[in-house]
Design a protein around this motif. Structure first.
Motif, PDB file in Angstrom:
ATOM      1  N   VAL A   4     -31.203   4.697 -23.496  1.00 54.99           N
ATOM      2  CA  VAL A   4     -32.407   5.295 -22.919  1.00 54.99           C
ATOM      3  C   VAL A   4     -32.092   5.681 -21.479  1.00 54.99           C
ATOM      4  O   VAL A   4     -31.898   4.826 -20.626  1.00 54.99           O
ATOM      5  N   ASP A   5     -31.993   6.992 -21.246  1.00 53.11           N
ATOM      6  CA  ASP A   5     -31.704   7.468 -19.900  1.00 53.11           C
ATOM      7  C   ASP A   5     -32.955   7.496 -19.029  1.00 53.11           C
ATOM      8  O   ASP A   5     -32.888   7.356 -17.826  1.00 53.11           O
ATOM      9  N   ASN A   6     -34.095   7.699 -19.665  1.00 47.54           N
ATOM     10  CA  ASN A   6     -35.350   7.853 -18.937  1.00 47.54           C
ATOM     11  C   ASN A   6     -36.467   7.164 -19.722  1.00 47.54           C
ATOM     12  O   ASN A   6     -36.708   7.501 -20.873  1.00 47.54           O
ATOM     13  N   HIS A   7     -37.163   6.205 -19.087  1.00 50.97           N
ATOM     14  CA  HIS A   7     -38.215   5.466 -19.808  1.00 50.97           C
ATOM     15  C   HIS A   7     -39.362   6.367 -20.244  1.00 50.97           C
ATOM     16  O   HIS A   7     -40.114   6.034 -21.150  1.00 50.97           O
ATOM     17  N   ASP A   8     -39.501   7.533 -19.622  1.00 47.42           N
ATOM     18  CA  ASP A   8     -40.561   8.472 -20.013  1.00 47.42           C
ATOM     19  C   ASP A   8     -40.315   9.069 -21.395  1.00 47.42           C
ATOM     20  O   ASP A   8     -41.224   9.613 -22.012  1.00 47.42           O
ATOM     21  N   LYS A   9     -39.070   8.973 -21.883  1.00 51.04           N
ATOM     22  CA  LYS A   9     -38.744   9.539 -23.191  1.00 51.04           C
ATOM     23  C   LYS A   9     -39.145   8.621 -24.346  1.00 51.04           C
ATOM     24  O   LYS A   9     -39.131   9.022 -25.486  1.00 51.04           O
ATOM     25  N   ILE A  10     -39.498   7.377 -24.043  1.00 45.80           N
ATOM     26  CA  ILE A  10     -39.915   6.450 -25.096  1.00 45.80           C
ATOM     27  C   ILE A  10     -41.265   6.905 -25.626  1.00 45.80           C
ATOM     28  O   ILE A  10     -42.204   7.116 -24.880  1.00 45.80           O
ATOM     29  N   LYS A  11     -41.359   7.066 -26.932  1.00 47.52           N
ATOM     30  CA  LYS A  11     -42.618   7.470 -27.563  1.00 47.52           C
ATOM     31  C   LYS A  11     -43.334   6.211 -28.046  1.00 47.52           C
ATOM     32  O   LYS A  11     -42.736   5.351 -28.671  1.00 47.52           O
ATOM     33  N   TRP A  12     -44.624   6.129 -27.734  1.00 41.53           N
ATOM     34  CA  TRP A  12     -45.407   4.946 -28.082  1.00 41.53           C
ATOM     35  C   TRP A  12     -46.314   5.215 -29.259  1.00 41.53           C
ATOM     36  O   TRP A  12     -46.863   6.295 -29.396  1.00 41.53           O
ATOM     37  N   LYS A  13     -46.446   4.223 -30.117  1.00 41.93           N
ATOM     38  CA  LYS A  13     -47.369   4.286 -31.247  1.00 41.93           C
ATOM     39  C   LYS A  13     -48.626   3.516 -30.825  1.00 41.93           C
ATOM     40  O   LYS A  13     -48.589   2.301 -30.627  1.00 41.93           O
ATOM     41  N   PHE A  14     -49.717   4.254 -30.610  1.00 43.70           N
ATOM     42  CA  PHE A  14     -50.960   3.627 -30.177  1.00 43.70           C
ATOM     43  C   PHE A  14     -51.783   3.245 -31.398  1.00 43.70           C
ATOM     44  O   PHE A  14     -52.126   4.079 -32.220  1.00 43.70           O
ATOM     45  N   SER A  15     -52.044   1.959 -31.530  1.00 43.22           N
ATOM     46  CA  SER A  15     -52.885   1.450 -32.617  1.00 43.22           C
ATOM     47  C   SER A  15     -53.500   0.156 -32.114  1.00 43.22           C
ATOM     48  O   SER A  15     -53.662  -0.023 -30.913  1.00 43.22           O
ATOM     49  N   ALA A  16     -53.824  -0.758 -32.994  1.00 47.01           N
ATOM     50  CA  ALA A  16     -54.402  -2.024 -32.546  1.00 47.01           C
ATOM     51  C   ALA A  16     -53.450  -2.741 -31.597  1.00 47.01           C
ATOM     52  O   ALA A  16     -53.872  -3.367 -30.636  1.00 47.01           O
ATOM     53  N   ILE A  17     -52.146  -2.630 -31.838  1.00 44.37           N
ATOM     54  CA  ILE A  17     -51.136  -3.177 -30.929  1.00 44.37           C
ATOM     55  C   ILE A  17     -50.155  -2.054 -30.624  1.00 44.37           C
ATOM     56  O   ILE A  17     -49.570  -1.459 -31.531  1.00 44.37           O
ATOM     57  N   CYS A  18     -49.970  -1.738 -29.339  1.00 42.45           N
ATOM     58  CA  CYS A  18     -49.069  -0.648 -28.940  1.00 42.45           C
ATOM     59  C   CYS A  18     -47.618  -1.122 -29.033  1.00 42.45           C
ATOM     60  O   CYS A  18     -47.267  -2.173 -28.506  1.00 42.45           O
ATOM     61  N   THR A  19     -46.793  -0.317 -29.693  1.00 42.26           N
ATOM     62  CA  THR A  19     -45.378  -0.623 -29.832  1.00 42.26           C
ATOM     63  C   THR A  19     -44.587   0.674 -29.688  1.00 42.26           C
ATOM     64  O   THR A  19     -45.121   1.758 -29.930  1.00 42.26           O
ATOM     65  N   PRO A  20     -43.315   0.582 -29.300  1.00 43.32           N
ATOM     66  CA  PRO A  20     -42.503   1.794 -29.279  1.00 43.32           C
ATOM     67  C   PRO A  20     -42.434   2.385 -30.684  1.00 43.32           C
ATOM     68  O   PRO A  20     -42.218   1.654 -31.657  1.00 43.32           O
ATOM     69  N   LYS A  21     -42.660   3.695 -30.799  1.00 43.31           N
ATOM     70  CA  LYS A  21     -42.748   4.360 -32.100  1.00 43.31           C
ATOM     71  C   LYS A  21     -41.507   4.122 -32.956  1.00 43.31           C
ATOM     72  O   LYS A  21     -41.602   3.835 -34.137  1.00 43.31           O
ATOM     73  N   ASP A  22     -40.331   4.244 -32.347  1.00 46.35           N
ATOM     74  CA  ASP A  22     -39.083   4.084 -33.099  1.00 46.35           C
ATOM     75  C   ASP A  22     -38.326   2.830 -32.699  1.00 46.35           C
ATOM     76  O   ASP A  22     -37.154   2.700 -32.988  1.00 46.35           O
ATOM     77  N   GLY A  23     -38.990   1.915 -31.991  1.00 44.89           N
ATOM     78  CA  GLY A  23     -38.323   0.707 -31.512  1.00 44.89           C
ATOM     79  C   GLY A  23     -37.477   1.016 -30.282  1.00 44.89           C
ATOM     80  O   GLY A  23     -37.200   2.169 -29.974  1.00 44.89           O
ATOM     81  N   VAL A  24     -37.092  -0.004 -29.571  1.00 44.25           N
ATOM     82  CA  VAL A  24     -36.246   0.155 -28.392  1.00 44.25           C
ATOM     83  C   VAL A  24     -35.222  -0.967 -28.392  1.00 44.25           C
ATOM     84  O   VAL A  24     -35.594  -2.140 -28.465  1.00 44.25           O
ATOM     85  N   LEU A  25     -33.973  -0.605 -28.357  1.00 48.73           N
ATOM     86  CA  LEU A  25     -32.910  -1.623 -28.301  1.00 48.73           C
ATOM     87  C   LEU A  25     -32.708  -2.046 -26.854  1.00 48.73           C
ATOM     88  O   LEU A  25     -32.745  -1.218 -25.937  1.00 48.73           O
ATOM     89  N   ILE A  26     -32.502  -3.350 -26.643  1.00 45.47           N
ATOM     90  CA  ILE A  26     -32.185  -3.821 -25.299  1.00 45.47           C
ATOM     91  C   ILE A  26     -30.897  -4.636 -25.350  1.00 45.47           C
ATOM     92  O   ILE A  26     -30.545  -5.223 -26.368  1.00 45.47           O
ATOM     93  N   SER A  27     -30.198  -4.631 -24.258  1.00 52.44           N
ATOM     94  CA  SER A  27     -28.982  -5.411 -24.099  1.00 52.44           C
ATOM     95  C   SER A  27     -29.304  -6.499 -23.081  1.00 52.44           C
ATOM     96  O   SER A  27     -29.686  -6.209 -21.946  1.00 52.44           O
ATOM     97  N   ILE A  28     -29.167  -7.759 -23.485  1.00 53.49           N
ATOM     98  CA  ILE A  28     -29.480  -8.890 -22.613  1.00 53.49           C
ATOM     99  C   ILE A  28     -28.193  -9.493 -22.081  1.00 53.49           C
ATOM    100  O   ILE A  28     -27.230  -9.714 -22.821  1.00 53.49           O
ATOM    101  N   LYS A  29     -28.186  -9.763 -20.778  1.00 55.98           N
ATOM    102  CA  LYS A  29     -27.003 -10.366 -20.133  1.00 55.98           C
ATOM    103  C   LYS A  29     -27.267 -11.816 -19.819  1.00 55.98           C
ATOM    104  O   LYS A  29     -28.332 -12.220 -19.494  1.00 55.98           O
TER     105      LYS A  29
END
Length: 140
Positions: free
Chosen positions: A115-140
């Motif tokens: 994800v180069d830009n957080h504005d590109k994340i598409k959100w699915k608005f419903s009873a609980i808002c979640t990223p439409k296609d999910g978002v992978l994160i790398s934890i250190k």
């Protein structure tokens, strides 16, 4: 962030009498669910010059907006208001604070993957808002 990406869609209420909102008629006894997101997006008190920057995660972070008498306490409603205030508010706040404390103590850092830009994340608005296609994160 709860104002911009609320966990719940909004409170559910039953209409007591037929009413008209923006040329749309809502019959008596119908159930409605006002949107917390849309309420904040269209709020004339906190909206900034009509450019919608008040809803941006970075540019919209202006906590001083809530110090004005016009914005307290009714303008921010993630938990509802009055006698319909969320009964689980204290538990939810405790859970969020506990999660953040453990997360901050255990994790050295994290990054959004591909994800180069957080504005590109598409959100699915419903009873609980979640990223439409999910978002992978790398934890250190």
């Amino acid at each position: 962030i709860m104002r911009i990406l609320p966990v719940a869609g909004g409170p559910v209420r039953q209409v007591k009498s037929t009413l008209t909102v923006e040329d749309m008629q809502i019959p008596k006894n119908w159930w409605v669910m006002p949107s917390i997101y849309v309420t904040h997006e269209n709020d004339p008190v906190t909206k900034i010059d009509g450019d919608n920057s008040h809803m941006d995660l970075v540019e919209g972070f202006k906590p001083q907006r809530w110090l004005d008498e016009k914005t307290r306490p009714k303008e921010y409603m993630p938990w509802g208001a009055s006698y319909r205030f969320c009964a689980g508010h204290i538990l939810a706040m405790a859970e969020m604070k506990t999660f953040l404390a453990v997360f901050c103590r255990e994790v050295k850092g994290f990054d959004l993957v591909n994800v180069d830009n957080h504005d590109k994340i598409k959100w699915k608005f419903s009873a609980i808002c979640t990223p439409k296609d999910g978002v992978l994160i790398s934890i250190k």
